[in-house]
Enzyme design. Structure first.
Site, PDB file in Angstrom:
ATOM      1  N   LEU A 166      35.225 -21.836  39.636  1.00  0.00           N
ATOM      2  CA  LEU A 166      34.716 -23.174  39.913  1.00  0.00           C
ATOM      3  C   LEU A 166      35.271 -24.193  38.925  1.00  0.00           C
ATOM      4  CD1 LEU A 166      30.974 -22.441  40.787  1.00  0.00           C
ATOM      5  CD2 LEU A 166      32.854 -22.915  42.364  1.00  0.00           C
ATOM      6  N   LYS A 167      35.398 -23.792  37.678  1.00  0.00           N
ATOM      7  CA  LYS A 167      35.945 -24.704  36.669  1.00  0.00           C
ATOM      8  C   LYS A 167      37.405 -25.042  36.979  1.00  0.00           C
ATOM      9  CE  LYS A 167      36.916 -25.141  31.737  1.00  0.00           C
ATOM     10  NZ  LYS A 167      36.880 -24.475  30.417  1.00  0.00           N
TER      11      LYS A 167
ATOM     12  N   ASN B 147      35.726 -14.679  37.234  1.00  0.00           N
ATOM     13  CA  ASN B 147      34.328 -14.730  37.629  1.00  0.00           C
ATOM     14  C   ASN B 147      34.058 -16.082  38.292  1.00  0.00           C
ATOM     15  OD1 ASN B 147      33.676 -16.687  35.591  1.00  0.00           O
ATOM     16  ND2 ASN B 147      33.312 -15.064  34.101  1.00  0.00           N
TER      17      ASN B 147
ATOM     18  N   ASP C 254      36.676  -7.080  32.367  1.00  0.00           N
ATOM     19  CA  ASP C 254      37.815  -6.240  31.999  1.00  0.00           C
ATOM     20  C   ASP C 254      37.831  -4.962  32.826  1.00  0.00           C
ATOM     21  OD1 ASP C 254      38.430  -8.082  29.943  1.00  0.00           O
ATOM     22  OD2 ASP C 254      37.067  -7.063  28.572  1.00  0.00           O
TER      23      ASP C 254
END
Length: 334
Positions: A208-209, A203, A289
């Protein structure tokens, strides 16, 4: 699309990942306690459904394809229930290892509300087993994966950070990509470990992380740093392109909630897909999922990345309108 579904019904998908039991305890509010400023609720019912990697497995079974489960459960009631549920769907569970002395990871959600009304989650209680697996369990899992590999058409790695995906397990699965089998990874915390898989399905926050050095956004402060949607989309595009370059991917799908998803492919411009359905989202639990399940099934049946993502997008739009980690059927998808 109907032709793709007919083909995927003949496929066998191996799902390797962290098995979780999602428990929902429903209760009806009764009165205020005299012991503390809390509500006393009367128990109504309790149900257990497959979560995390188990939800991915459950989704594939609901979509009428063959699926083999590879993971661990504890020697407890929750682990036994997961096994029983899988057997009712004729899911192959030889790769589901019961580890003595270890509890099944559980996430218990307490849902409170009046009878005949939607209940709201007021507390989630997680029961974990620490991180990682011992050498004996790793060896057992690897042996089961290697034994089943010739019968597997595509692999899903479902990594929720509980340690099943060791370096040795990952190395074997990357070798399966070299044999021409799609290997799709969905990782909650360590996206960049999966350099060399066929495709990733993170996601937006996970992506981004993983590339925070590009975004400059402190974790947990995204809305403060990027106030407008256009800037956020630009960052997602930058991160997606960088991931494709650095991680030897064939495809990448970054899901963006109500903003839909962006699909990255080799030698093609990023493709934006609008979210399917209206804005009446009931529960986003497990939607990722579902995306990974449908996307991988479509790839195994010969779809290109764009069509596989379009099908996954529709499936996600259906399940977020259901409570809990839900699944989508073939009829609903069609």
């Amino acid at each position: 699309m109907e032709n793709l579904i007919e083909v995927w019904r003949t496929k066998n998908i191996g799902v390797v990942g962290d098995i979780v039991a999602d428990i929902y305890v429903e209760a009806v509010p009764a009165r205020l306690s005299r012991e503390a400023p809390v509500i006393i609720a009367l128990f109504d019912k309790e149900r257990l459904i497959p979560g995390s990697a188990a939800n991915t497995i459950w989704n594939i079974a609901a979509l009428e394809a063959g699926v083999q489960a590879f993971g661990i459960v504890g020697d407890d009631a929750e682990g036994a229930k997961i096994r029983d549920l899988f057997e009712t769907r004729k899911i192959e569970i030889d790769g589901l290892v019961t580890v003595s002395g270890r509890n099944t990871v559980t996430k218990t959600r307490f849902m409170i509300g009046d009878i005949h009304r939607s209940k709201q989650q007021v507390l989630r209680l997680d029961k974990e087993s620490g991180k990682g697996i011992d050498a004996k369990t790793e060896k057992t899992i690897l042996e089961k994966i290697e034994k089943a590999a010739p019968s597997i058409d595509a692999w899903i790695i479902s990594d929720y950070g509980y340690g099943l995906i060791t370096d040795k397990v990952l190395a074997f699965l990357l070798g399966e990509r070299g044999k021409g089998k799609p290997v799709v990874a969905d990782s909650r915390y360590e996206l960049r470990r999966f350099d060399g898989v066929t495709a990733l399905t993170p996601n937006e926050d996970e992506a981004l992380k993983a590339f925070a050095h590009l975004t400059g956004i402190p974790q947990g402060h995204r809305e403060e740093v990027i106030p407008d949607p256009a800037s956020l989309r630009a960052l997602v595009l930058e991160v997606g392109r960088k991931a494709m370059e650095e991680m030897r991917l064939e495809g990448l799908v970054i899901t963006r909630g109500r903003e839909g998803m962006i699909v990255f492919r080799k030698h093609a411009e990023p493709l934006s897909i609008e979210a399917y359905g209206d804005d009446e989202v009931v529960d986003v639990s497990g939607a990722g999922d579902t995306v990974t399940s449908v996307f991988t099934l479509a790839l195994s049946a010969g779809a290109d990345f764009a069509d596989a993502a379009r099908m996954a997008n529709v499936a996600a739009g259906i399940v977020v309108r259901k409570a809990g980690a839900a699944t989508v059927s073939v009829d609903e998808l069609l």
